[in-house]
Design a protein around this motif. Sequence first.
Motif, PDB file in Angstrom:
ATOM      1  N   VAL A  60       0.902  -1.196   0.026  1.00 59.10           N
ATOM      2  CA  VAL A  60       0.116  -0.182   0.012  1.00 59.10           C
ATOM      3  C   VAL A  60       1.063   1.081  -0.145  1.00 59.10           C
ATOM      4  CG1 VAL A  60      -1.556   1.256   1.320  1.00 59.10           C
ATOM      5  CG2 VAL A  60      -1.955  -1.137   1.169  1.00 59.10           C
ATOM      6  N   GLY A  61       0.582   2.182  -0.701  1.00 64.40           N
ATOM      7  CA  GLY A  61       1.393   3.532  -0.620  1.00 64.40           C
ATOM      8  C   GLY A  61       0.556   4.484   0.529  1.00 64.40           C
ATOM      9  N   ARG A  62       1.298   4.589   1.684  1.00 62.26           N
ATOM     10  CA  ARG A  62       0.809   5.165   2.854  1.00 62.26           C
ATOM     11  C   ARG A  62       1.927   5.985   3.676  1.00 62.26           C
ATOM     12  NH1 ARG A  62      -3.825   4.060   3.181  1.00 62.26           N
ATOM     13  NH2 ARG A  62      -3.514   5.857   2.017  1.00 62.26           N
ATOM     14  N   THR A  98       2.421   0.689  -5.213  1.00 64.74           N
ATOM     15  CA  THR A  98       1.429   1.820  -5.475  1.00 64.74           C
ATOM     16  C   THR A  98       2.055   3.193  -5.377  1.00 64.74           C
ATOM     17  OG1 THR A  98       0.097   0.403  -4.195  1.00 64.74           O
ATOM     18  CG2 THR A  98      -0.474   2.697  -3.829  1.00 64.74           C
ATOM     19  N   HIS A 100       1.467   7.154  -5.660  1.00 66.75           N
ATOM     20  CA  HIS A 100       0.553   8.468  -5.702  1.00 66.75           C
ATOM     21  C   HIS A 100       0.682   9.680  -6.941  1.00 66.75           C
ATOM     22  CE1 HIS A 100      -0.243   7.313  -1.449  1.00 66.75           C
ATOM     23  NE2 HIS A 100      -1.310   7.649  -1.740  1.00 66.75           N
ATOM     24  N   VAL A 129      -2.489   5.226  -7.803  1.00 64.34           N
ATOM     25  CA  VAL A 129      -3.588   5.911  -7.076  1.00 64.34           C
ATOM     26  C   VAL A 129      -3.584   7.419  -7.104  1.00 64.34           C
ATOM     27  CG1 VAL A 129      -3.861   3.878  -5.567  1.00 64.34           C
ATOM     28  CG2 VAL A 129      -2.516   5.895  -4.892  1.00 64.34           C
ATOM     29  N   TRP A 132      -6.468   9.793  -1.495  1.00 62.02           N
ATOM     30  CA  TRP A 132      -7.656  10.372  -0.641  1.00 62.02           C
ATOM     31  C   TRP A 132      -7.494  10.777   0.829  1.00 62.02           C
ATOM     32  CZ3 TRP A 132      -9.099   7.785   3.741  1.00 62.02           C
ATOM     33  CH2 TRP A 132      -8.617   6.477   3.975  1.00 62.02           C
ATOM     34  N   HIS A 147     -11.749  16.213  -5.906  1.00 63.62           N
ATOM     35  CA  HIS A 147     -12.024  14.892  -6.179  1.00 63.62           C
ATOM     36  C   HIS A 147     -11.913  14.392  -7.925  1.00 63.62           C
ATOM     37  CE1 HIS A 147     -13.885  11.034  -6.732  1.00 63.62           C
ATOM     38  NE2 HIS A 147     -13.301  10.490  -5.649  1.00 63.62           N
ATOM     39  N   TYR A 151      -8.591  12.446 -11.035  1.00 63.57           N
ATOM     40  CA  TYR A 151      -8.577  11.674 -12.012  1.00 63.57           C
ATOM     41  C   TYR A 151      -8.118  12.165 -13.232  1.00 63.57           C
ATOM     42  CZ  TYR A 151      -9.762   7.801  -8.650  1.00 63.57           C
ATOM     43  OH  TYR A 151      -9.641   6.977  -7.669  1.00 63.57           O
ATOM     44  N   ALA A 200      -7.847   1.166  -8.200  1.00 60.89           N
ATOM     45  CA  ALA A 200      -8.883   0.666  -7.027  1.00 60.89           C
ATOM     46  C   ALA A 200      -9.996   1.969  -6.775  1.00 60.89           C
ATOM     47  CB  ALA A 200      -8.151   0.242  -5.653  1.00 60.89           C
ATOM     48  N   SER A 202     -12.918   3.787  -6.307  1.00 56.75           N
ATOM     49  CA  SER A 202     -14.362   3.212  -6.227  1.00 56.75           C
ATOM     50  C   SER A 202     -15.526   4.137  -6.215  1.00 56.75           C
ATOM     51  CB  SER A 202     -14.407   2.541  -4.785  1.00 56.75           C
ATOM     52  OG  SER A 202     -13.980   3.232  -3.707  1.00 56.75           O
ATOM     53  N   SER A 203     -15.287   5.633  -6.242  1.00 52.07           N
ATOM     54  CA  SER A 203     -16.208   6.299  -6.563  1.00 52.07           C
ATOM     55  C   SER A 203     -16.771   6.233  -8.152  1.00 52.07           C
ATOM     56  CB  SER A 203     -15.701   7.828  -6.395  1.00 52.07           C
ATOM     57  OG  SER A 203     -14.546   8.050  -7.380  1.00 52.07           O
ATOM     58  N   SER A 292     -14.008  10.776  -0.773  1.00 47.41           N
ATOM     59  CA  SER A 292     -14.485   9.982  -1.714  1.00 47.41           C
ATOM     60  C   SER A 292     -16.042   9.767  -1.724  1.00 47.41           C
ATOM     61  CB  SER A 292     -13.738   8.615  -1.530  1.00 47.41           C
ATOM     62  OG  SER A 292     -14.382   7.680  -2.308  1.00 47.41           O
TER      63      SER A 292
HETATM   64  C1  LIG Z   1      -6.996  -3.006  -2.846  1.00 45.61           C
HETATM   65  C2  LIG Z   1      -6.961  -1.336  -2.642  1.00 45.61           C
HETATM   66  C3  LIG Z   1      -5.770  -0.742  -2.303  1.00 45.61           C
HETATM   67  C4  LIG Z   1      -5.537   0.721  -2.381  1.00 45.61           C
HETATM   68  N1  LIG Z   1      -4.545   1.137  -2.374  1.00 45.61           N
HETATM   69  C5  LIG Z   1      -4.375   2.351  -1.941  1.00 45.61           C
HETATM   70  C6  LIG Z   1      -2.937   3.042  -1.605  1.00 45.61           C
HETATM   71  O1  LIG Z   1      -2.115   2.183  -1.472  1.00 45.61           O
HETATM   72  N2  LIG Z   1      -3.015   4.250  -1.168  1.00 45.61           N
HETATM   73  C7  LIG Z   1      -4.216   5.030  -1.411  1.00 45.61           C
HETATM   74  O2  LIG Z   1      -3.698   6.324  -1.161  1.00 45.61           O
HETATM   75  N3  LIG Z   1      -5.161   4.672  -1.718  1.00 45.61           N
HETATM   76  C8  LIG Z   1      -5.515   3.147  -1.869  1.00 45.61           C
HETATM   77  N4  LIG Z   1      -6.738   2.794  -2.324  1.00 45.61           N
HETATM   78  C9  LIG Z   1      -7.800   3.727  -2.351  1.00 45.61           C
HETATM   79  C10 LIG Z   1      -8.352   3.945  -3.876  1.00 45.61           C
HETATM   80  O3  LIG Z   1      -7.159   4.242  -4.650  1.00 45.61           O
HETATM   81  C11 LIG Z   1      -9.260   4.933  -3.928  1.00 45.61           C
HETATM   82  O4  LIG Z   1      -8.636   6.138  -3.642  1.00 45.61           O
HETATM   83  C12 LIG Z   1     -10.477   4.821  -2.927  1.00 45.61           C
HETATM   84  O5  LIG Z   1     -11.003   3.439  -3.036  1.00 45.61           O
HETATM   85  C13 LIG Z   1     -11.728   5.788  -2.893  1.00 45.61           C
HETATM   86  O6  LIG Z   1     -12.027   5.999  -4.279  1.00 45.61           O
HETATM   87  P1  LIG Z   1     -12.014   7.267  -5.087  1.00 45.61           P
HETATM   88  O7  LIG Z   1     -10.481   7.458  -5.389  1.00 45.61           O
HETATM   89  O8  LIG Z   1     -12.456   6.756  -6.490  1.00 45.61           O
HETATM   90  O9  LIG Z   1     -12.885   8.082  -4.357  1.00 45.61           O
HETATM   91  C14 LIG Z   1      -6.815   1.260  -2.463  1.00 45.61           C
HETATM   92  C15 LIG Z   1      -7.923   1.020  -2.536  1.00 45.61           C
HETATM   93  C16 LIG Z   1      -8.124  -0.695  -2.536  1.00 45.61           C
HETATM   94  C17 LIG Z   1      -9.528  -1.408  -2.548  1.00 45.61           C
END
Ligand SMILES: Cc1cc2nc3c(=O)[nH]c(=O)nc-3n(C[C@H](O)[C@H](O)[C@H](O)COP(=O)(O)O)c2cc1C
Length: 374
Positions: A60-62, A98, A100, A129, A132, A147, A151, A200, A202-203, A292
């Motif tokens: 994960v990118g954190r 991952t 950003h 990514v 958020w 937001h 994208y 990933a 999800s919006s 999000s």
């Molecule tokens: C499997 C998975 C991995 C993700 N990895 C990261 C991550 O490493 N860093 C991050 O900032 N967001 C991560 N996200 C968040 C998504 O990139 C996304 O920003 C979030 O689901 C909200 O959706 P939206 O950006 O369309 O609003 C991850 C989500 C999922 C489901």
Amino acid sequence: MESRNPIFRANRLKLGVMAFNCSHGSTVTTAPEAWPMTWSDNVALAQMADRAGFEALLPVGRWKGYGGPSNFNNRTFESFTWAAGIGALTKQIAVLSTIHAPLVHPVMAAKQAATIDHITQGRFVLNLVCGWFRNEFEMFGVEWREHDVRYEYAAEWLDVCRRLWFEKTPFEFQGIYFQGKELWSEPKPIQGADLPVMNAGSSDIGQRFSAQNCDMNFVMLRQRDEANDQEQIAKLKRLSNAAGRESRCWIHGYAVVRSTQEEAEAALNRYVIEYGDEEAVSNMLSIFGMESGTLAPDVMDAFKFHFKAGHGGYPLVGTPKKVVDDMVRLSEMGVDGILLSWLDYLGECKQWVEEVLPLMEAAGLRSPASSHHS
Ligand SMILES: Cc1cc2nc3c(=O)[nH]c(=O)nc-3n(C[C@H](O)[C@H](O)[C@H](O)COP(=O)(O)O)c2cc1C
């Protein structure tokens, strides 16, 4: 390309492991077995999944933790350097990073990705990514875009990156967000400009971006009912097909497998209810809710449990047989792959390999690991 990168393998339900480059992985809990996150444990887990024939490893990118007594995800390894190391120490599994988009320039990222693709001989996947978690961007002092604009920015970012992987002569780039002269990158990735990209979002806009531009598309199933989940997957696939792409729909799942259903639920409730970190999860969800449009406020509250149990993932809880039955159903609904997380990654991944994997093979979800080692 299709035959090389493990994420395109023929297994009906592909498997990966996620978030083990972060302290506590995906579990927002103070339970003592939660992942402390050391390099030696990262290597041991990656090699276990590699030997078992899993398809993917996702860091994960954190950049900072969420506070509370657990300070969930406070310690994290940076994901490109992590992937270079893990890639060198594994043999057949896809290794992801991952990134950003707003924090790394695509000229830099294109080369980092190409380097890891050479280290792994074509096993790299880029998880792009947009971000958020506003608090981590504030450390960088970069512009925090609205937001949907994030994208648009990511689409242009990916365009620059893919052209660097493809173009054989220097080129100009005059975009809205990027302008550059004589852009150039060598060596090209082993996988060329088709190096797979995951997203990933999800919006609504996130899902559209993912379906139209990426090879691995994640969906956060709302789990209201099966028809609703199935429609979420079908919608993602329709969007991809309309863009002339083939969607591979993945989900994140948290697993708690025990010899009886009661034991599995008791183990889950122990780390989520008894030891759950309410403060960290509230911090996370208040930011996620603002940044999000993924979950409506009423759903968000119900989702708190899933966030503590496994960062909003899908529950795989019960006996090995029950969990495999659930995965057969998910596969029938159109899920192509699952990234797993556990409270105790090393102990529970070993148990998965010994007790769950053989049943997945028997159910026709996967072929034995030995048949796809190169
Ligand atoms: C499997 C998975 C991995 C993700 N990895 C990261 C991550 O490493 N860093 C991050 O900032 N967001 C991560 N996200 C968040 C998504 O990139 C996304 O920003 C979030 O689901 C909200 O959706 P939206 O950006 O369309 O609003 C991850 C989500 C999922 C489901």
